[in-house]
Design a protein around this motif. Structure first.
Motif, PDB file in Angstrom:
ATOM      1  N   HIS A   2       0.829  -1.200   0.000  1.00 50.23           N
ATOM      2  CA  HIS A   2       0.000   0.000   0.000  1.00 50.23           C
ATOM      3  C   HIS A   2       0.870   1.258   0.000  1.00 50.23           C
ATOM      4  N   SER A   3       0.361   2.271  -0.684  1.00 47.90           N
ATOM      5  CA  SER A   3       1.027   3.569  -0.756  1.00 47.90           C
ATOM      6  C   SER A   3      -0.052   4.640  -0.868  1.00 47.90           C
ATOM      7  N   THR A   4       0.199   5.808  -0.291  1.00 44.47           N
ATOM      8  CA  THR A   4      -0.762   6.907  -0.374  1.00 44.47           C
ATOM      9  C   THR A   4      -0.070   8.171  -0.850  1.00 44.47           C
ATOM     10  N   LEU A   5      -0.706   8.845  -1.797  1.00 43.98           N
ATOM     11  CA  LEU A   5      -0.244  10.150  -2.257  1.00 43.98           C
ATOM     12  C   LEU A   5      -1.346  11.155  -1.966  1.00 43.98           C
ATOM     13  N   ARG A   6      -1.012  12.210  -1.263  1.00 41.82           N
ATOM     14  CA  ARG A   6      -1.974  13.274  -0.959  1.00 41.82           C
ATOM     15  C   ARG A   6      -1.878  14.334  -2.053  1.00 41.82           C
ATOM     16  N   GLN A   7      -3.042  14.723  -2.588  1.00 40.66           N
ATOM     17  CA  GLN A   7      -3.094  15.693  -3.683  1.00 40.66           C
ATOM     18  C   GLN A   7      -4.153  16.748  -3.400  1.00 40.66           C
ATOM     19  N   LYS A   8      -3.727  17.994  -3.295  1.00 39.53           N
ATOM     20  CA  LYS A   8      -4.676  19.098  -3.204  1.00 39.53           C
ATOM     21  C   LYS A   8      -5.163  19.404  -4.615  1.00 39.53           C
ATOM     22  N   ILE A   9      -6.466  19.598  -4.762  1.00 48.01           N
ATOM     23  CA  ILE A   9      -7.031  19.937  -6.058  1.00 48.01           C
ATOM     24  C   ILE A   9      -6.742  21.409  -6.333  1.00 48.01           C
ATOM     25  N   LEU A  10      -6.001  21.624  -7.398  1.00 47.51           N
ATOM     26  CA  LEU A  10      -5.581  22.962  -7.787  1.00 47.51           C
ATOM     27  C   LEU A  10      -6.448  23.498  -8.922  1.00 47.51           C
ATOM     28  N   PHE A  11      -6.348  24.797  -9.159  1.00 42.11           N
ATOM     29  CA  PHE A  11      -7.081  25.443 -10.247  1.00 42.11           C
ATOM     30  C   PHE A  11      -6.830  24.730 -11.571  1.00 42.11           C
ATOM     31  N   LYS A  12      -5.586  24.318 -11.813  1.00 35.02           N
ATOM     32  CA  LYS A  12      -5.223  23.673 -13.080  1.00 35.02           C
ATOM     33  C   LYS A  12      -5.937  22.341 -13.298  1.00 35.02           C
ATOM     34  N   HIS A  13      -6.444  21.729 -12.250  1.00 27.97           N
ATOM     35  CA  HIS A  13      -7.142  20.455 -12.355  1.00 27.97           C
ATOM     36  C   HIS A  13      -8.610  20.612 -12.757  1.00 27.97           C
ATOM     37  N   CYS A  14      -9.140  21.844 -12.668  1.00 28.44           N
ATOM     38  CA  CYS A  14     -10.585  22.060 -12.761  1.00 28.44           C
ATOM     39  C   CYS A  14     -11.028  22.582 -14.116  1.00 28.44           C
ATOM     40  N   ASP A  15     -12.263  22.238 -14.466  1.00 32.39           N
ATOM     41  CA  ASP A  15     -12.891  22.768 -15.671  1.00 32.39           C
ATOM     42  C   ASP A  15     -13.667  24.042 -15.305  1.00 32.39           C
ATOM     43  N   PRO A  16     -14.304  24.696 -16.265  1.00 34.18           N
ATOM     44  CA  PRO A  16     -15.028  25.938 -15.952  1.00 34.18           C
ATOM     45  C   PRO A  16     -16.157  25.778 -14.923  1.00 34.18           C
ATOM     46  N   ALA A  17     -16.640  24.564 -14.721  1.00 37.18           N
ATOM     47  CA  ALA A  17     -17.684  24.328 -13.718  1.00 37.18           C
ATOM     48  C   ALA A  17     -17.096  24.234 -12.312  1.00 37.18           C
ATOM     49  N   GLY A  18     -15.738  24.239 -12.206  1.00 37.44           N
ATOM     50  CA  GLY A  18     -15.098  24.214 -10.897  1.00 37.44           C
ATOM     51  C   GLY A  18     -14.881  22.822 -10.326  1.00 37.44           C
ATOM     52  N   ILE A  19     -15.089  21.785 -11.160  1.00 32.89           N
ATOM     53  CA  ILE A  19     -14.836  20.424 -10.705  1.00 32.89           C
ATOM     54  C   ILE A  19     -13.653  19.853 -11.488  1.00 32.89           C
ATOM     55  N   VAL A  20     -13.066  18.785 -10.962  1.00 27.37           N
ATOM     56  CA  VAL A  20     -11.914  18.188 -11.637  1.00 27.37           C
ATOM     57  C   VAL A  20     -12.334  17.676 -13.013  1.00 27.37           C
ATOM     58  N   PHE A  21     -11.570  18.097 -14.023  1.00 26.72           N
ATOM     59  CA  PHE A  21     -11.729  17.596 -15.384  1.00 26.72           C
ATOM     60  C   PHE A  21     -11.144  16.191 -15.386  1.00 26.72           C
ATOM     61  N   TYR A  22     -11.955  15.184 -15.691  1.00 28.76           N
ATOM     62  CA  TYR A  22     -11.600  13.787 -15.435  1.00 28.76           C
ATOM     63  C   TYR A  22     -10.224  13.361 -15.959  1.00 28.76           C
ATOM     64  N   PRO A  23      -9.702  13.864 -17.105  1.00 30.05           N
ATOM     65  CA  PRO A  23      -8.352  13.426 -17.498  1.00 30.05           C
ATOM     66  C   PRO A  23      -7.280  13.799 -16.473  1.00 30.05           C
ATOM     67  N   ARG A  24      -7.536  14.821 -15.658  1.00 32.54           N
ATOM     68  CA  ARG A  24      -6.556  15.207 -14.638  1.00 32.54           C
ATOM     69  C   ARG A  24      -6.416  14.121 -13.576  1.00 32.54           C
ATOM     70  N   TYR A  25      -7.492  13.337 -13.356  1.00 30.34           N
ATOM     71  CA  TYR A  25      -7.391  12.215 -12.423  1.00 30.34           C
ATOM     72  C   TYR A  25      -6.341  11.209 -12.901  1.00 30.34           C
ATOM     73  N   PHE A  26      -6.273  11.004 -14.224  1.00 36.79           N
ATOM     74  CA  PHE A  26      -5.293  10.050 -14.751  1.00 36.79           C
ATOM     75  C   PHE A  26      -3.868  10.546 -14.506  1.00 36.79           C
TER      76      PHE A  26
END
Length: 135
Positions: A2-26
């Motif tokens: 097991h391994s954990t990476l903590r990631q804060k959601i940044l502006f660059k991850h979001c689409d105009p609706a303010g949610i993560v644009f799914y390719p950024r998850y990849f």
């Protein structure tokens, strides 16, 4: 394993609706995989890529809830199985107790010519010790 990476959601991850644009998850998943190779397997990508690579052969992702700018995700990566040249992973991304997505991924160890390559003995031993016998 097991391994954990903590990631804060940044502006660059979001689409105009303010949610993560799914390719950024990849991209985040790849960051978690790269961190696991470096921190858990002691085989950082900068070393691994001298003689081969570990491309993704398969991905299955179930999106459970949206993530928004400022959220903090824990990408919890678990190695589920190891084959001759394959490695099956599961990544569960959570913000607090809420699951945002679950990804199942298969990586394949390849040589410089793109041919499947059996996992090095030292890496296989680290994985086998945690998950049991190979497939």
């Amino acid at each position: 394993m097991h391994s954990t990476l903590r990631q804060k959601i940044l502006f660059k991850h979001c689409d105009p609706a303010g949610i993560v644009f799914y390719p950024r998850y990849f991209e985040m998943i790849n960051d978690a995989v790269e961190a696991m190779f470096a921190d858990v397997l002691d085989w950082p990508f900068e070393d691994l890529h001298q003689t081969g690579a570990v491309p993704t052969a398969s991905f299955q992702v179930d999106f459970k809830a949206p993530s928004r700018h400022g959220d903090v995700l824990d990408l919890n990566l678990t190695i589920k199985a190891i084959g001759g040249a394959s490695l099956r992973l599961q990544i569960v991304a959570q913000s607090g107790e809420e699951v945002r997505f679950v990804a199942d991924q298969v990586l394949v160890c390849i040589d410089q010519n793109g041919r499947p390559l059996r996992w090095p003995d030292a890496i296989r031993a680290k994985i086998d010790k945690e998950i049991g016998d190979p497939l």
